[in-house]
Enzyme design. Structure first.
Site, short mmCIF file in Angstrom:
data_model
loop_
_atom_site.label_atom_id
_atom_site.label_comp_id
_atom_site.label_asym_id
_atom_site.label_seq_id
_atom_site.Cartn_x
_atom_site.Cartn_y
_atom_site.Cartn_z
N ASP A 192 -65.23 -30.29 17.79
CA ASP A 192 -66.41 -29.89 17.00
C ASP A 192 -67.58 -29.49 17.88
O ASP A 192 -68.46 -28.73 17.43
CB ASP A 192 -66.82 -31.04 16.06
CG ASP A 192 -65.74 -31.30 15.03
OD1 ASP A 192 -65.36 -32.47 14.83
OD2 ASP A 192 -65.24 -30.32 14.43
N HIS A 203 -63.64 -39.62 20.36
CA HIS A 203 -62.45 -39.38 19.51
C HIS A 203 -61.65 -40.67 19.42
O HIS A 203 -61.54 -41.40 20.41
CB HIS A 203 -61.58 -38.27 20.13
CG HIS A 203 -60.63 -37.67 19.16
ND1 HIS A 203 -59.43 -38.25 18.84
CD2 HIS A 203 -60.75 -36.55 18.40
CE1 HIS A 203 -58.81 -37.49 17.94
NE2 HIS A 203 -59.59 -36.46 17.64
C1 SDX Z 1 -62.64 -34.97 14.26
O1 SDX Z 1 -58.81 -38.04 14.24
C2 SDX Z 1 -58.80 -36.76 14.44
O2 SDX Z 1 -57.83 -36.22 14.93
C3 SDX Z 1 -60.07 -36.03 13.99
C4 SDX Z 1 -60.17 -34.58 14.45
C5 SDX Z 1 -59.13 -33.71 13.77
O3 SDX Z 1 -58.77 -32.67 14.34
O4 SDX Z 1 -58.77 -34.06 12.60
O5 SDX Z 1 -60.01 -34.53 15.85
C6 SDX Z 1 -61.52 -33.98 14.08
O6 SDX Z 1 -62.99 -35.63 13.33
C7 SDX Z 1 -63.23 -35.17 15.63
C8 SDX Z 1 -64.34 -36.28 15.66
C9 SDX Z 1 -65.64 -35.72 15.06
N1 SDX Z 1 -66.65 -36.75 14.94
C10 SDX Z 1 -67.74 -36.82 15.73
O7 SDX Z 1 -67.97 -36.05 16.67
C11 SDX Z 1 -68.73 -37.93 15.37
C12 SDX Z 1 -69.18 -38.68 16.63
N2 SDX Z 1 -68.03 -39.40 17.17
C13 SDX Z 1 -68.03 -40.85 16.95
O8 SDX Z 1 -68.53 -41.26 15.72
C14 SDX Z 1 -66.70 -41.48 17.37
O9 SDX Z 1 -66.40 -41.00 18.61
C15 SDX Z 1 -65.48 -41.33 16.47
C16 SDX Z 1 -65.75 -41.79 15.10
C17 SDX Z 1 -64.98 -39.93 16.46
C18 SDX Z 1 -64.37 -42.19 17.07
O10 SDX Z 1 -64.85 -43.42 17.12
P1 SDX Z 1 -63.91 -44.73 17.38
O11 SDX Z 1 -62.60 -44.39 17.92
O12 SDX Z 1 -63.93 -45.53 16.12
O13 SDX Z 1 -64.63 -45.39 18.53
P2 SDX Z 1 -65.89 -46.27 18.34
O14 SDX Z 1 -66.82 -45.68 17.32
O15 SDX Z 1 -65.42 -47.67 18.14
O16 SDX Z 1 -66.59 -46.09 19.77
C19 SDX Z 1 -66.25 -46.92 20.86
C20 SDX Z 1 -67.56 -47.06 21.62
C21 SDX Z 1 -68.68 -47.61 20.72
O17 SDX Z 1 -69.57 -48.28 21.55
P3 SDX Z 1 -69.76 -49.88 21.28
O18 SDX Z 1 -70.23 -50.01 19.83
O19 SDX Z 1 -68.36 -50.49 21.47
O20 SDX Z 1 -70.77 -50.30 22.29
O21 SDX Z 1 -68.02 -45.77 22.06
C22 SDX Z 1 -69.24 -45.46 21.42
C23 SDX Z 1 -69.36 -46.39 20.21
O22 SDX Z 1 -70.72 -46.61 19.89
N3 SDX Z 1 -69.15 -44.08 20.95
C24 SDX Z 1 -70.21 -43.28 20.83
C25 SDX Z 1 -69.67 -42.07 20.36
N4 SDX Z 1 -68.35 -42.18 20.22
C26 SDX Z 1 -68.02 -43.42 20.58
N5 SDX Z 1 -71.51 -43.48 21.06
C27 SDX Z 1 -72.32 -42.44 20.82
N6 SDX Z 1 -71.90 -41.23 20.38
C28 SDX Z 1 -70.59 -41.03 20.13
N7 SDX Z 1 -70.19 -39.84 19.71
#
Ligand code: SDX
Length: 373
Positions: free
Chosen positions: A312, A261
């Site tokens: 989710d 998140h």
């Molecule tokens: C919702 O914002 C809100 O409030 C949204 C929500 C709402 O109520 O409106 O809460 C609803 O959208 C929840 C999120 C749903 N999405 C997912 O489940 C998709 C998977 N999650 C990721 O794509 C990610 O966690 C995000 C997009 C949600 C958040 O990503 P950030 O804050 O941009 O963090 P990031 O992608 O920069 O991650 C930091 C690190 C990275 O590693 P590095 O590239 O630095 O080595 O953590 C890793 C990421 O690769 N990482 C993950 C991951 N989430 C973060 N790696 C694998 N799987 C994941 N799910």
């Protein structure tokens, strides 16, 4: 502009104030108008919480009676919208169908461009009442079934089951759904809500802002994740295959849906409440294998990466056990989030500034256009 001043994805950037909800990263807590969401989920209906999000206070008995009467009286949609939905390709994604239908509602509403809180509150309440009908009509057509008319004798969640499946399930199933609506209703400046605020900041209309928000929510990094979670669990199939599946997914740098998140870094405050609702569903439906897979997968991924589930992750399998098609999970998210989106639209209107950030240019230096001859 120096690179260090760039905040890609607006991560960590505070762009405005809001009095609607507070997401506290340090304590993993979420409050709607000051009330902790888990307390609201434990004791209130979604209708009461929708009223709270819009009006800032929980409704009195009289206010709730009037509010639910208005909501129940507006559930029937314009027959032309039903014709529109029935005429769309069967393989169009339900979020594309919903986006199209809401846009049509705006085009067909003679008061669409009317401004002011009262006019926008009326549009918001109409969308709250009618979006479930749109989602149910789309479900029925995909199953070759006739639409079922809304039933004004039933509450918001029970009516949705009735319109979708032609019957209302056990109370604990309806309650689990109502809890998911409360948890999904609002979450400060998430991507789809901020989209609605950007569109509103140009003084465009509420339907345009909601249509844009639906487009933003569709993406798997945001609302589309609940659909992707169920597809992922169905691909993993059993608890004993979780480790192998994760080995493969993580080695190919896949994002694991339902985890991580932008704001919560130590766990999403809504998960314990939704997990309990999912566990209740698993008990009611005897889904021991799905529950075992859910727990094994989560433990393995959290142990490996220290990245926690978001809302989710439990909501996907819960909706699956309730009988909804996986592709309908994000439209169900819209049914709840329409309250948060429209509350933010009205808050933006009340104290507006055009949202227009800067960019740092990194293209070609200025140069002359070569002469043609
Ligand atoms: C919702 O914002 C809100 O409030 C949204 C929500 C709402 O109520 O409106 O809460 C609803 O959208 C929840 C999120 C749903 N999405 C997912 O489940 C998709 C998977 N999650 C990721 O794509 C990610 O966690 C995000 C997009 C949600 C958040 O990503 P950030 O804050 O941009 O963090 P990031 O992608 O920069 O991650 C930091 C690190 C990275 O590693 P590095 O590239 O630095 O080595 O953590 C890793 C990421 O690769 N990482 C993950 C991951 N989430 C973060 N790696 C694998 N799987 C994941 N799910």
């Amino acid at each position: 502009m120096a690179e260090e001043n760039i905040h890609k994805g607006l991560a960590g950037v505070v762009v405005d104030t809001t009095s609607i909800s507070k997401v506290v990263q340090e304590t993993n807590s979420l409050t709607y108008r000051g009330y902790p969401v888990q307390e609201l989920a434990a004791s209130r209906s979604f209708e009461e919480v929708a009223y709270l999000i819009w009006n800032g206070e929980l409704p009195s008995e009289e206010q709730l009676r009037e509010f639910t009467a208005r909501e129940r009286s507006q559930r029937q949609v314009d027959p032309r919208v039903i014709e529109l939905i029935l005429g769309l390709p069967k393989d169009a994604h339900p979020m594309q169908v919903l986006r199209t239908a809401v846009s049509y509602l705006g085009a067909a509403d003679p008061k669409a461009e009317e401004d002011g809180t009262e006019a926008n509150q009326a549009k918001a309440e109409r969308l709250l009442a009618q979006i479930p009908t749109l989602v149910a009509v789309d479900h029925r057509r995909r199953h070759g079934l006739e639409p079922i008319a809304p039933d004004s004798e039933l509450g918001f969640s029970a009516n949705f089951f009735q319109m979708t499946f032609g019957e209302v399930p056990e109370d604990e199933v309806v309650r689990a759904f109502d809890i998911s609506m409360i948890l999904y209703a609002e979450h400060s400046f998430n991507a789809s809500t901020f989209t609605a605020r950007v569109i509103t900041s140009t003084l465009s209309d509420l339907y345009s802002a909601v249509t844009g928000a639906i487009g933003a929510l569709k993406g798997p990094l945001h609302g589309g994740a609940n659909e992707a979670v169920m597809a992922m669990l169905e691909e993993v199939k059993t608890a004993d295959r979780a480790a192998e599946w994760l080995d493969e997914a993580l080695s190919s740098k896949k994002k694991i849906m339902g985890f991580g998140h932008r704001v919560y870094k130590n766990g999403d405050s809504r998960v314990p409440t939704m997990r309990a609702a999912f566990e209740k569903m698993a008990a009611v439906k005897g889904a021991d294998d799905l529950l075992a897979l859910y727990n094994a997968f989560e433990k393995d991924f959290v142990d490996r990466k220290g990245i926690y589930p978001n809302l989710d992750y439990p909501s996907g399998p819960a909706y699956h056990l309730m009988g909804f098609d996986t592709e309908a999970f994000t439209p169900i998210f819209v049914m709840a989030r329409i309250t948060g989106w429209t509350a933010h639209i009205m808050e933006q209107q009340a104290s507006n500034a055009l949202i227009r950030p800067l960019s740092a240019y990194n293209g070609e230096d200025q140069r002359q256009v070569p002469s043609k001859d």
